[in-house]
Write a protein that holds these residues in place. Structure first.
Motif, PDB file in Angstrom:
ATOM      1  N   ASN A 172       0.842  -1.195   0.000  1.00 28.27           N
ATOM      2  CA  ASN A 172       0.000   0.000   0.000  1.00 28.27           C
ATOM      3  C   ASN A 172       0.880   1.249   0.000  1.00 28.27           C
ATOM      4  O   ASN A 172       1.327   1.696   1.049  1.00 28.27           O
ATOM      5  CB  ASN A 172      -0.932  -0.034   1.220  1.00 28.27           C
ATOM      6  CG  ASN A 172      -1.976   1.044   1.161  1.00 28.27           C
ATOM      7  OD1 ASN A 172      -2.243   1.603   0.109  1.00 28.27           O
ATOM      8  ND2 ASN A 172      -2.574   1.334   2.300  1.00 28.27           N
ATOM      9  N   LEU A 173       1.133   1.806  -1.177  1.00 25.09           N
ATOM     10  CA  LEU A 173       1.966   2.997  -1.310  1.00 25.09           C
ATOM     11  C   LEU A 173       1.100   4.240  -1.443  1.00 25.09           C
ATOM     12  O   LEU A 173       0.040   4.189  -2.089  1.00 25.09           O
ATOM     13  CB  LEU A 173       2.850   2.901  -2.556  1.00 25.09           C
ATOM     14  CG  LEU A 173       3.864   1.764  -2.619  1.00 25.09           C
ATOM     15  CD1 LEU A 173       4.545   1.744  -3.976  1.00 25.09           C
ATOM     16  CD2 LEU A 173       4.899   1.911  -1.510  1.00 25.09           C
ATOM     17  N   PRO A 174       1.544   5.376  -0.899  1.00 23.54           N
ATOM     18  CA  PRO A 174       0.843   6.629  -1.145  1.00 23.54           C
ATOM     19  C   PRO A 174       0.833   6.947  -2.647  1.00 23.54           C
ATOM     20  O   PRO A 174       1.764   6.560  -3.375  1.00 23.54           O
ATOM     21  CB  PRO A 174       1.666   7.666  -0.383  1.00 23.54           C
ATOM     22  CG  PRO A 174       2.475   6.895   0.602  1.00 23.54           C
ATOM     23  CD  PRO A 174       2.689   5.543  -0.017  1.00 23.54           C
ATOM     24  N   GLU A 175      -0.183   7.658  -3.095  1.00 23.86           N
ATOM     25  CA  GLU A 175      -0.315   7.971  -4.525  1.00 23.86           C
ATOM     26  C   GLU A 175       0.944   8.623  -5.090  1.00 23.86           C
ATOM     27  O   GLU A 175       1.383   8.281  -6.183  1.00 23.86           O
ATOM     28  CB  GLU A 175      -1.527   8.868  -4.776  1.00 23.86           C
ATOM     29  CG  GLU A 175      -2.849   8.131  -4.786  1.00 23.86           C
ATOM     30  CD  GLU A 175      -2.914   7.000  -5.799  1.00 23.86           C
ATOM     31  OE1 GLU A 175      -2.558   7.204  -6.986  1.00 23.86           O
ATOM     32  OE2 GLU A 175      -3.319   5.890  -5.405  1.00 23.86           O
ATOM     33  N   VAL A 222       7.249   6.052  -8.860  1.00 23.26           N
ATOM     34  CA  VAL A 222       7.733   4.768  -9.389  1.00 23.26           C
ATOM     35  C   VAL A 222       7.303   4.610 -10.845  1.00 23.26           C
ATOM     36  O   VAL A 222       8.121   4.235 -11.709  1.00 23.26           O
ATOM     37  CB  VAL A 222       7.235   3.586  -8.522  1.00 23.26           C
ATOM     38  CG1 VAL A 222       7.534   2.253  -9.194  1.00 23.26           C
ATOM     39  CG2 VAL A 222       7.855   3.643  -7.129  1.00 23.26           C
ATOM     40  N   ASN A 223       6.050   4.919 -11.155  1.00 23.53           N
ATOM     41  CA  ASN A 223       5.569   4.822 -12.541  1.00 23.53           C
ATOM     42  C   ASN A 223       6.331   5.760 -13.461  1.00 23.53           C
ATOM     43  O   ASN A 223       6.707   5.385 -14.579  1.00 23.53           O
ATOM     44  CB  ASN A 223       4.063   5.108 -12.619  1.00 23.53           C
ATOM     45  CG  ASN A 223       3.238   3.979 -12.054  1.00 23.53           C
ATOM     46  OD1 ASN A 223       3.661   2.829 -12.032  1.00 23.53           O
ATOM     47  ND2 ASN A 223       2.049   4.307 -11.560  1.00 23.53           N
ATOM     48  N   SER A 226      10.636  12.217 -17.018  1.00 28.04           N
ATOM     49  CA  SER A 226      11.241  13.141 -16.063  1.00 28.04           C
ATOM     50  C   SER A 226      10.275  14.252 -15.641  1.00 28.04           C
ATOM     51  O   SER A 226      10.350  14.736 -14.510  1.00 28.04           O
ATOM     52  CB  SER A 226      12.525  13.740 -16.623  1.00 28.04           C
ATOM     53  OG  SER A 226      12.270  14.374 -17.857  1.00 28.04           O
ATOM     54  N   THR A 227       9.361  14.647 -16.518  1.00 29.93           N
ATOM     55  CA  THR A 227       8.379  15.679 -16.160  1.00 29.93           C
ATOM     56  C   THR A 227       7.428  15.149 -15.094  1.00 29.93           C
ATOM     57  O   THR A 227       7.194  15.809 -14.069  1.00 29.93           O
ATOM     58  CB  THR A 227       7.597  16.152 -17.401  1.00 29.93           C
ATOM     59  OG1 THR A 227       8.528  16.711 -18.334  1.00 29.93           O
ATOM     60  CG2 THR A 227       6.558  17.195 -17.035  1.00 29.93           C
ATOM     61  N   ALA A 228       6.886  13.959 -15.303  1.00 30.70           N
ATOM     62  CA  ALA A 228       5.977  13.353 -14.317  1.00 30.70           C
ATOM     63  C   ALA A 228       6.720  13.101 -13.007  1.00 30.70           C
ATOM     64  O   ALA A 228       6.160  13.298 -11.925  1.00 30.70           O
ATOM     65  CB  ALA A 228       5.381  12.062 -14.861  1.00 30.70           C
ATOM     66  N   TYR A 229       7.989  12.709 -13.089  1.00 29.66           N
ATOM     67  CA  TYR A 229       8.799  12.473 -11.893  1.00 29.66           C
ATOM     68  C   TYR A 229       8.930  13.770 -11.093  1.00 29.66           C
ATOM     69  O   TYR A 229       8.658  13.806  -9.899  1.00 29.66           O
ATOM     70  CB  TYR A 229      10.175  11.953 -12.319  1.00 29.66           C
ATOM     71  CG  TYR A 229      11.053  11.444 -11.193  1.00 29.66           C
ATOM     72  CD1 TYR A 229      11.128  10.091 -10.906  1.00 29.66           C
ATOM     73  CD2 TYR A 229      11.836  12.311 -10.435  1.00 29.66           C
ATOM     74  CE1 TYR A 229      11.948   9.606  -9.898  1.00 29.66           C
ATOM     75  CE2 TYR A 229      12.656  11.843  -9.421  1.00 29.66           C
ATOM     76  CZ  TYR A 229      12.708  10.488  -9.158  1.00 29.66           C
ATOM     77  OH  TYR A 229      13.517  10.021  -8.157  1.00 29.66           O
ATOM     78  N   TYR A 249      21.719   5.821 -16.782  1.00 23.76           N
ATOM     79  CA  TYR A 249      21.553   4.527 -16.114  1.00 23.76           C
ATOM     80  C   TYR A 249      20.355   3.691 -16.569  1.00 23.76           C
ATOM     81  O   TYR A 249      20.294   2.512 -16.270  1.00 23.76           O
ATOM     82  CB  TYR A 249      21.428   4.732 -14.597  1.00 23.76           C
ATOM     83  CG  TYR A 249      22.601   5.424 -13.973  1.00 23.76           C
ATOM     84  CD1 TYR A 249      23.890   4.918 -14.095  1.00 23.76           C
ATOM     85  CD2 TYR A 249      22.418   6.588 -13.239  1.00 23.76           C
ATOM     86  CE1 TYR A 249      24.967   5.555 -13.499  1.00 23.76           C
ATOM     87  CE2 TYR A 249      23.495   7.227 -12.636  1.00 23.76           C
ATOM     88  CZ  TYR A 249      24.764   6.709 -12.778  1.00 23.76           C
ATOM     89  OH  TYR A 249      25.825   7.344 -12.194  1.00 23.76           O
ATOM     90  N   LYS A 250      19.362   4.309 -17.201  1.00 24.33           N
ATOM     91  CA  LYS A 250      18.144   3.576 -17.618  1.00 24.33           C
ATOM     92  C   LYS A 250      17.580   2.725 -16.479  1.00 24.33           C
ATOM     93  O   LYS A 250      17.207   1.575 -16.656  1.00 24.33           O
ATOM     94  CB  LYS A 250      18.430   2.682 -18.827  1.00 24.33           C
ATOM     95  CG  LYS A 250      18.976   3.396 -20.030  1.00 24.33           C
ATOM     96  CD  LYS A 250      17.874   4.032 -20.811  1.00 24.33           C
ATOM     97  CE  LYS A 250      18.363   4.522 -22.154  1.00 24.33           C
ATOM     98  NZ  LYS A 250      18.331   5.952 -22.285  1.00 24.33           N
ATOM     99  N   SER A 251      17.506   3.321 -15.302  1.00 23.36           N
ATOM    100  CA  SER A 251      17.120   2.591 -14.091  1.00 23.36           C
ATOM    101  C   SER A 251      15.606   2.453 -13.949  1.00 23.36           C
ATOM    102  O   SER A 251      14.866   3.412 -14.163  1.00 23.36           O
ATOM    103  CB  SER A 251      17.683   3.332 -12.869  1.00 23.36           C
ATOM    104  OG  SER A 251      17.367   2.637 -11.700  1.00 23.36           O
ATOM    105  N   VAL A 252      15.183   1.250 -13.598  1.00 25.29           N
ATOM    106  CA  VAL A 252      13.780   0.993 -13.262  1.00 25.29           C
ATOM    107  C   VAL A 252      13.720   0.486 -11.828  1.00 25.29           C
ATOM    108  O   VAL A 252      14.686  -0.063 -11.301  1.00 25.29           O
ATOM    109  CB  VAL A 252      13.102  -0.002 -14.236  1.00 25.29           C
ATOM    110  CG1 VAL A 252      13.002   0.589 -15.635  1.00 25.29           C
ATOM    111  CG2 VAL A 252      13.821  -1.335 -14.266  1.00 25.29           C
TER     112      VAL A 252
END
Length: 107
Positions: free
Chosen positions: A2-5, A11-12, A19-22, A56-59
């Motif tokens: 259960n993560l906060p929105e 994460v998404n 990067s904008t959404a981040y 890094y192309k990190s996920v």
């Protein structure tokens, strides 16, 4: 889990290299600390994550989440084009009014 929105959104955004959404997960005056450097404000945070994504192309794969008041820690398996991938990192958050105020990434 259960993560906060705002953390789900972060994460998404990371997993989509958006990067904008981040950056939009952070307050205007937020501070993100990673690899020994502070990145202050949404504009700097967006630049930092854009550069990091290219390098890094990190996920992220969330593993565990703990919360204590307005502070929380997300442990996530991070994989990408960096040496030692995958690794588990801890993302230490301070959240207020649905936005990240402070993020510190530790190994």
């Amino acid at each position: 889990m259960n993560l906060p929105e705002v953390i789900k959104d972060l994460v998404n955004a990371q997993n989509n290299f958006d990067s904008t959404a981040y950056a939009n997960c952070f307050s205007e005056t937020a501070i993100a600390f990673d690899e020994g450097k502070n990145h202050t404000g949404k504009t700097e945070i967006k630049s930092w994550i854009e550069e990091s994504n290219k390098k890094y192309k990190s996920v992220m794969k969330p593993l565990e989440y703990t919360e204590n008041g307005n502070t929380s820690v997300l442990s996530a398996e991070c994989s990408g084009t960096f040496e030692g991938s995958p690794i588990v990192l801890q993302f230490h958050f301070e959240i207020a009014d649905g936005k990240i105020q402070h993020l510190k990434v530790t190994g």
